[in-house]
Design a protein around this motif. Structure first.
Motif, short mmCIF file in Angstrom:
data_model
loop_
_atom_site.label_atom_id
_atom_site.label_comp_id
_atom_site.label_asym_id
_atom_site.label_seq_id
_atom_site.Cartn_x
_atom_site.Cartn_y
_atom_site.Cartn_z
N PHE A 9 0.85 -1.19 0.00
CA PHE A 9 0.00 0.00 0.00
C PHE A 9 0.89 1.25 0.00
O PHE A 9 1.98 1.25 0.58
CB PHE A 9 -0.91 0.02 1.23
N SER A 10 0.38 2.30 -0.62
CA SER A 10 1.18 3.51 -0.74
C SER A 10 0.32 4.75 -0.50
O SER A 10 -0.89 4.75 -0.75
CB SER A 10 1.81 3.57 -2.15
N ARG A 11 0.99 5.82 -0.02
CA ARG A 11 0.29 7.08 0.25
C ARG A 11 1.30 8.23 0.24
O ARG A 11 2.40 8.11 0.79
CB ARG A 11 -0.40 7.00 1.61
N ASP A 12 0.91 9.33 -0.38
CA ASP A 12 1.77 10.52 -0.43
C ASP A 12 1.68 11.27 0.90
O ASP A 12 0.60 11.70 1.30
CB ASP A 12 1.30 11.42 -1.59
N ILE A 13 2.81 11.43 1.59
CA ILE A 13 2.83 12.17 2.86
C ILE A 13 3.86 13.29 2.80
O ILE A 13 4.36 13.76 3.83
CB ILE A 13 3.14 11.22 4.04
N SER A 14 4.17 13.73 1.58
CA SER A 14 5.26 14.70 1.39
C SER A 14 4.92 16.09 1.89
O SER A 14 5.82 16.83 2.31
CB SER A 14 5.64 14.77 -0.09
N THR A 15 3.66 16.48 1.86
CA THR A 15 3.26 17.83 2.27
C THR A 15 2.04 17.76 3.18
O THR A 15 1.37 16.73 3.27
CB THR A 15 2.93 18.71 1.05
N LYS A 16 1.75 18.90 3.81
CA LYS A 16 0.59 18.97 4.69
C LYS A 16 -0.69 18.72 3.90
O LYS A 16 -1.60 18.02 4.36
CB LYS A 16 0.54 20.34 5.37
N ASP A 17 -0.77 19.30 2.69
CA ASP A 17 -1.96 19.09 1.85
C ASP A 17 -2.10 17.62 1.46
O ASP A 17 -3.20 17.07 1.46
CB ASP A 17 -1.88 19.96 0.60
N ALA A 18 -0.98 16.99 1.12
CA ALA A 18 -1.03 15.58 0.72
C ALA A 18 -1.48 14.71 1.88
O ALA A 18 -2.23 13.75 1.69
CB ALA A 18 0.34 15.13 0.23
N ARG A 19 -1.06 15.04 3.09
CA ARG A 19 -1.40 14.22 4.26
C ARG A 19 -2.87 14.31 4.63
O ARG A 19 -3.37 13.51 5.43
CB ARG A 19 -0.52 14.62 5.45
N ARG A 20 -3.59 15.30 4.07
CA ARG A 20 -5.02 15.38 4.35
C ARG A 20 -5.78 14.20 3.73
O ARG A 20 -6.85 13.83 4.18
CB ARG A 20 -5.59 16.70 3.81
N ASN A 21 -5.20 13.64 2.68
CA ASN A 21 -5.80 12.44 2.06
C ASN A 21 -5.30 11.22 2.83
O ASN A 21 -4.15 10.83 2.72
CB ASN A 21 -5.39 12.35 0.58
N LEU A 22 -6.18 10.63 3.61
CA LEU A 22 -5.80 9.52 4.49
C LEU A 22 -5.85 8.15 3.81
O LEU A 22 -5.59 7.14 4.44
CB LEU A 22 -6.72 9.51 5.72
N ASN A 23 -6.23 8.12 2.54
CA ASN A 23 -6.47 6.85 1.87
C ASN A 23 -5.20 6.26 1.27
O ASN A 23 -4.64 6.80 0.34
CB ASN A 23 -7.52 7.04 0.77
N TRP A 24 -4.76 5.14 1.85
CA TRP A 24 -3.67 4.38 1.26
C TRP A 24 -4.24 3.52 0.13
O TRP A 24 -5.32 2.95 0.27
CB TRP A 24 -3.04 3.46 2.30
N LYS A 25 -3.52 3.41 -0.97
CA LYS A 25 -4.01 2.62 -2.10
C LYS A 25 -3.09 1.42 -2.35
O LYS A 25 -1.88 1.47 -2.12
CB LYS A 25 -4.10 3.48 -3.36
N LEU A 26 -3.70 0.36 -2.85
CA LEU A 26 -2.95 -0.84 -3.20
C LEU A 26 -2.16 -0.55 -4.48
O LEU A 26 -2.75 -0.22 -5.51
CB LEU A 26 -3.89 -2.02 -3.39
N VAL A 27 -0.82 -0.69 -4.41
CA VAL A 27 0.01 -0.36 -5.56
C VAL A 27 0.73 -1.58 -6.12
O VAL A 27 1.35 -1.51 -7.19
CB VAL A 27 1.06 0.73 -5.22
N GLY A 28 0.68 -2.70 -5.41
CA GLY A 28 1.37 -3.88 -5.92
C GLY A 28 0.96 -5.14 -5.17
O GLY A 28 0.61 -5.10 -3.99
N THR A 29 0.98 -6.27 -5.89
CA THR A 29 0.69 -7.58 -5.29
C THR A 29 1.78 -8.55 -5.71
O THR A 29 2.34 -8.42 -6.80
CB THR A 29 -0.68 -8.11 -5.72
N GLN A 30 2.06 -9.50 -4.87
CA GLN A 30 3.03 -10.53 -5.21
C GLN A 30 2.67 -11.83 -4.53
O GLN A 30 2.00 -11.85 -3.49
CB GLN A 30 4.44 -10.11 -4.81
N ALA A 31 3.09 -12.93 -5.15
CA ALA A 31 2.81 -14.24 -4.58
C ALA A 31 3.85 -14.54 -3.50
O ALA A 31 5.01 -14.11 -3.60
CB ALA A 31 2.87 -15.31 -5.66
N PRO A 32 3.46 -15.25 -2.45
CA PRO A 32 4.43 -15.60 -1.40
C PRO A 32 5.47 -16.56 -1.94
O PRO A 32 5.22 -17.34 -2.85
CB PRO A 32 3.56 -16.26 -0.32
N ASN A 33 6.67 -16.50 -1.38
CA ASN A 33 7.74 -17.41 -1.84
C ASN A 33 7.46 -18.85 -1.44
O ASN A 33 6.88 -19.13 -0.41
CB ASN A 33 9.07 -16.96 -1.21
#
Length: 247
Positions: free
Chosen positions: A223-247
């Motif tokens: 999961f990923s989320r932009d926390i670089s600025t105060k405005d960006a941190r207002r968006n609390l929604n982390w999004k799924l950016v990648g999936t992988q199979a377990p080893n």
């Protein structure tokens, strides 16, 4: 003779008119009790409409259902740092990476994140099985959404459906965390869940899976989320950016 008949007829008409007027005056009168009953029925109907139309908002990750707590009851950064060290255990590298996120986002807490991640995981798995692109759009990055949407479209073209029941999540662990040079936080989570899932063809026959057996499933999602600025941190929604199979 004709005079008597006309007089009797006239008297009958007068009596009938008087009776009708009195009847209408009784039936047409609205009492306070009537008003109360009408208002009660109106409220009941409104409550039924509200219950039938639940909010379509998706779960933010981490979820914030309440207004911020007063400052005197808020969790301090020092407390969260202590939680991170306890959370990461002997994995000092993970503790450092989670602390890097905390330095940019003072509201970050690994326990709250995992609670939201578990909710998001169930929503995404269920939405994918149902072909619910609307829910997926709010929880996936553009690249992952494109991949999921293509898989759903191919399934629909073949006339296949997934018959699935989400049993629950047995375990969810943070494996990795990092903050990019652009201030984007990423956290990788391993989910161990249980599902009852079967894919059916056009005729309703099971062609994959088992609709009577609980299956253990392990997924590793980032999961990923932009926390670089105060405005960006207002968006609390982390999004799924990648999936992988377990080893």
């Amino acid at each position: 003779m004709n005079g008597e008949i006309n007089l009797l007829t006239l008297l009958s008409l007068v009596v009938a008119v008087v009776a009708i007027v009195k009847l209408r005056s009784v039936l047409g009168r609205k009492t306070n009790d009537d008003d109360a009953r009408i208002e009660q029925r109106r409220r009941e109907a409104q409550m039924q409409r509200t219950a039938a139309s639940p909010s379509e908002k998706v779960v933010a990750l981490p979820r914030r259902d309440r207004e911020p707590e007063p400052a005197d009851s808020a969790v301090s950064v020092a407390e969260v740092e202590a939680r991170i060290k306890s959370f990461a255990g002997d994995d000092t590298a993970l503790a450092e990476r989670l602390t890097d996120i905390l330095k940019l986002d003072s509201k970050f807490d690994p326990d709250s994140f995992l609670r939201g991640a578990r909710q998001a995981y169930e929503m995404i798995v269920t939405a994918f099985a149902e072909g619910n692109r609307r829910t997926l759009r709010d929880l996936l990055s553009a690249d992952v959404l494109d991949s999921f949407s293509r898989a759903i479209a191919e399934r629909e073209q073949r006339g296949q459906v997934i018959d699935q029941s989400f049993v629950g999540i047995n375990k969810a662990d943070i494996l990795e965390a990092e903050v990019s040079t652009k201030g984007v936080a990423s956290i990788t989570v391993r989910f161990v869940s249980q599902l009852i899932s079967a894919t059916r063809d056009k005729a309703g026959n099971v062609i994959e899976g088992d609709d009577s057996r609980i299956k253990d499933v392990t997924d590793i999602w980032t999961f990923s989320r932009d926390i670089s600025t105060k405005d960006a941190r207002r968006n609390l929604n982390w999004k799924l950016v990648g999936t992988q199979a377990p080893n």
